[in-house]
Design a protein around this motif. Structure first.
Motif, PDB file in Angstrom:
ATOM      1  N   ASP A 198      -8.365   6.280   3.438  1.00 38.83           N
ATOM      2  CA  ASP A 198      -8.110   5.979   4.656  1.00 38.83           C
ATOM      3  C   ASP A 198      -6.875   5.198   4.805  1.00 38.83           C
ATOM      4  O   ASP A 198      -6.218   5.363   5.912  1.00 38.83           O
ATOM      5  N   GLU A 241      -3.934   7.433   4.620  1.00 35.53           N
ATOM      6  CA  GLU A 241      -3.558   8.148   5.801  1.00 35.53           C
ATOM      7  C   GLU A 241      -2.907   7.442   6.808  1.00 35.53           C
ATOM      8  O   GLU A 241      -1.995   7.646   7.627  1.00 35.53           O
ATOM      9  N   LEU A 242      -3.416   6.167   7.110  1.00 35.73           N
ATOM     10  CA  LEU A 242      -2.817   5.230   8.041  1.00 35.73           C
ATOM     11  C   LEU A 242      -1.380   4.944   7.678  1.00 35.73           C
ATOM     12  O   LEU A 242      -0.687   5.013   8.625  1.00 35.73           O
ATOM     13  N   VAL A 286       0.663   6.812   6.010  1.00 32.93           N
ATOM     14  CA  VAL A 286       1.663   8.120   6.410  1.00 32.93           C
ATOM     15  C   VAL A 286       1.806   8.129   7.692  1.00 32.93           C
ATOM     16  O   VAL A 286       3.016   8.301   8.508  1.00 32.93           O
ATOM     17  N   ALA A 287       0.752   7.694   8.817  1.00 36.91           N
ATOM     18  CA  ALA A 287       0.549   7.981   9.947  1.00 36.91           C
ATOM     19  C   ALA A 287       1.567   7.206  11.052  1.00 36.91           C
ATOM     20  O   ALA A 287       2.554   7.232  11.836  1.00 36.91           O
ATOM     21  N   THR A 288       1.746   5.896  10.290  1.00 36.90           N
ATOM     22  CA  THR A 288       2.605   4.789  10.808  1.00 36.90           C
ATOM     23  C   THR A 288       3.828   4.698  10.252  1.00 36.90           C
ATOM     24  O   THR A 288       4.805   4.071  10.486  1.00 36.90           O
TER      25      THR A 288
END
Length: 150
Positions: A77, A80-81, A83-85
């Motif tokens: 998680d 993933e966070l 990469v998203a930010t």
């Protein structure tokens, strides 16, 4: 004493012996039943103790692996966070092949991105491992159903 008196005493003595023999048999039967019940109780207590130990062991394993699973999920998680930010980048090694014609600066002649050979091998290796684990897990579940839950 007369012979009639001795006969009565003899009969009473024989009857008394028969009653004592009968009662002694009953006492011995009850003693055997009590011993068997005591043995069954000891066996039941040993079984309960064994089950309690197994339950504690299973609970400890469950706690351990649940914690590891939660840690792994938290790590995924967080990645993933990140990469998203934009804190981390996700990279895919791919190649774009051409149709065989000499390329100009145009992108029209590209077939499309493909995985590199090593990424493709890794993909199939992972698929194979997933299938292996799935089969092993299915086998273990069957073992539990047919052997452990009897």
């Amino acid at each position: 004493m007369t012979s009639k008196a001795w006969l009565v005493i003899g009969i009473e003595l024989i009857l008394s012996l028969l009653v004592i023999h009968f009662l002694l048999g009953k006492v011995l039967d009850e003693t055997k039943r009590a011993d068997a019940a005591e043995q069954n109780l000891k066996l039941a207590n040993a079984t309960i103790t064994d089950m309690q130990v197994r339950q504690r062991d299973v609970a400890a394993l469950d706690t351990k692996y649940t914690g590891e699973l939660q840690d792994a999920k938290a790590t995924i998680d967080q990645l993933e966070l990140d990469v998203a930010t934009g804190k981390r980048r996700l990279q895919l090694n791919a190649r774009c092949t051409t149709n065989g014609a000499a390329s100009t600066t145009s992108m029209d002649d590209g077939i499309g991105p493909r995985l590199t050979d090593s990424a493709e091998r890794d993909y199939f290796t992972l698929r194979e491992r997933i299938e292996t684990v799935t089969r092993q897990l299915t086998g273990l579940q069957e073992y539990v159903r047919t052997q452990c839950l009897k």
